[in-house]
Design an enzyme around this catalytic site. Sequence first.
Site, PDB file in Angstrom:
ATOM      1  N   LYS A   7       0.829  -1.214   0.000  1.00 40.06           N
ATOM      2  CA  LYS A   7       0.000   0.000   0.000  1.00 40.06           C
ATOM      3  C   LYS A   7       0.863   1.264   0.000  1.00 40.06           C
ATOM      4  O   LYS A   7       0.572   2.210  -0.720  1.00 40.06           O
ATOM      5  CB  LYS A   7      -0.922   0.034   1.236  1.00 40.06           C
ATOM      6  CG  LYS A   7      -1.911  -1.129   1.289  1.00 40.06           C
ATOM      7  CD  LYS A   7      -2.962  -0.942   2.385  1.00 40.06           C
ATOM      8  CE  LYS A   7      -2.388  -0.914   3.790  1.00 40.06           C
ATOM      9  NZ  LYS A   7      -1.750  -2.168   4.228  1.00 40.06           N
ATOM     10  N   ARG A  21      -9.494   0.735   9.390  1.00 43.68           N
ATOM     11  CA  ARG A  21      -9.051  -0.618   9.740  1.00 43.68           C
ATOM     12  C   ARG A  21     -10.079  -1.375  10.564  1.00 43.68           C
ATOM     13  O   ARG A  21      -9.833  -2.531  10.918  1.00 43.68           O
ATOM     14  CB  ARG A  21      -7.768  -0.520  10.554  1.00 43.68           C
ATOM     15  CG  ARG A  21      -6.497  -0.870   9.759  1.00 43.68           C
ATOM     16  CD  ARG A  21      -5.353  -0.733  10.725  1.00 43.68           C
ATOM     17  NE  ARG A  21      -4.125  -1.345  10.368  1.00 43.68           N
ATOM     18  CZ  ARG A  21      -3.118  -0.758   9.725  1.00 43.68           C
ATOM     19  NH1 ARG A  21      -3.247   0.451   9.260  1.00 43.68           N
ATOM     20  NH2 ARG A  21      -1.989  -1.396   9.546  1.00 43.68           N
ATOM     21  N   ARG A  47      11.403  -5.648   4.335  1.00 44.87           N
ATOM     22  CA  ARG A  47      11.240  -4.210   4.591  1.00 44.87           C
ATOM     23  C   ARG A  47      11.938  -3.821   5.894  1.00 44.87           C
ATOM     24  O   ARG A  47      12.472  -2.725   6.014  1.00 44.87           O
ATOM     25  CB  ARG A  47       9.738  -3.883   4.664  1.00 44.87           C
ATOM     26  CG  ARG A  47       9.431  -2.420   4.893  1.00 44.87           C
ATOM     27  CD  ARG A  47       7.955  -2.119   4.667  1.00 44.87           C
ATOM     28  NE  ARG A  47       7.106  -2.685   5.687  1.00 44.87           N
ATOM     29  CZ  ARG A  47       5.767  -2.604   5.673  1.00 44.87           C
ATOM     30  NH1 ARG A  47       5.145  -2.009   4.674  1.00 44.87           N
ATOM     31  NH2 ARG A  47       5.055  -3.130   6.633  1.00 44.87           N
ATOM     32  N   ARG A  82      11.480  -0.096  11.067  1.00 45.83           N
ATOM     33  CA  ARG A  82      10.227  -0.280  11.796  1.00 45.83           C
ATOM     34  C   ARG A  82      10.315  -1.481  12.714  1.00 45.83           C
ATOM     35  O   ARG A  82      10.497  -2.610  12.250  1.00 45.83           O
ATOM     36  CB  ARG A  82       9.060  -0.451  10.808  1.00 45.83           C
ATOM     37  CG  ARG A  82       8.618   0.849  10.209  1.00 45.83           C
ATOM     38  CD  ARG A  82       7.481   0.662   9.237  1.00 45.83           C
ATOM     39  NE  ARG A  82       6.357  -0.073   9.803  1.00 45.83           N
ATOM     40  CZ  ARG A  82       5.167  -0.125   9.212  1.00 45.83           C
ATOM     41  NH1 ARG A  82       4.954   0.499   8.080  1.00 45.83           N
ATOM     42  NH2 ARG A  82       4.195  -0.813   9.774  1.00 45.83           N
ATOM     43  N   ARG A 134      -0.167  -9.073  13.450  1.00 43.12           N
ATOM     44  CA  ARG A 134      -0.776  -8.026  12.610  1.00 43.12           C
ATOM     45  C   ARG A 134      -1.698  -8.647  11.564  1.00 43.12           C
ATOM     46  O   ARG A 134      -2.758  -8.105  11.260  1.00 43.12           O
ATOM     47  CB  ARG A 134       0.316  -7.200  11.919  1.00 43.12           C
ATOM     48  CG  ARG A 134       0.998  -6.236  12.892  1.00 43.12           C
ATOM     49  CD  ARG A 134       2.298  -5.730  12.345  1.00 43.12           C
ATOM     50  NE  ARG A 134       2.147  -4.763  11.287  1.00 43.12           N
ATOM     51  CZ  ARG A 134       3.118  -4.429  10.442  1.00 43.12           C
ATOM     52  NH1 ARG A 134       4.309  -4.987  10.524  1.00 43.12           N
ATOM     53  NH2 ARG A 134       2.906  -3.530   9.519  1.00 43.12           N
TER      54      ARG A 134
END
Length: 195
Positions: free
Chosen positions: A14, A89, A128, A134, A146
């Site tokens: 996204k 969400r 990532r 992160r 998640r």
Amino acid sequence: MFNIILFGPPGSGKGTQSEKLIDRYGFKHLSTGDLLRSEIANKTPLGLEAKSLMDKGQLVPDEVVIGMIDSALDANPGVNGFLFDGFPRTTAQAEALDKLLSLKKSEIGVVVALQVPEEELISRMLNRAKTSGRSDDADEQVQRNRLSVYTRDTLPVADHYRTYGKVEEVVGLGSIEDIFGRLTAVIDSKKGAPA
Ligand code: AMP
């Protein structure tokens, strides 16, 4: 004003695709994850509260993110559309967003839902983590959490918009350009091709 929700699980691309879409269409990008990370970077009370939830892969309370979106909508009058990324969400967030937009005589034009298999999501998030810094990307258990929060709380958001016929599914595999091509085809067919 034409507003889009870029919908999909964590790691579905996204963020990457949002950057390309705002370049193409001039949307105002509203990512609640980015807004929360900037609160954390600025060490605000909201950021401190959000960080412990984010680090565990849990959702930040609805009132907090809805408040952030409410302020962001007010702070950006006259844009030609918003691209919502990572929001809504939960169905409560979706209902709140619909109300906020209708107060501005606007609505969601399309929800583009990226489809990516779970094992591919985990490997993308681990990848990532090497560059994003992160903390919620680096731990496979947090990632699985998640994904289960996504399945339980966030997938119903697609059903909410499906009842209005607003959801378009897009395959989120292949090159970044391939996926971008599929997204723009859907968006152009809904909003009319850019001049
Ligand atoms: P993201 O960058 O969209 O993957 O979001 C990172 C984390 O921020 C999520 O795992 C949540 O803890 C929190 N977050 C971001 N957006 C929302 C939202 N709309 N509602 C609740 N929590 C959110």
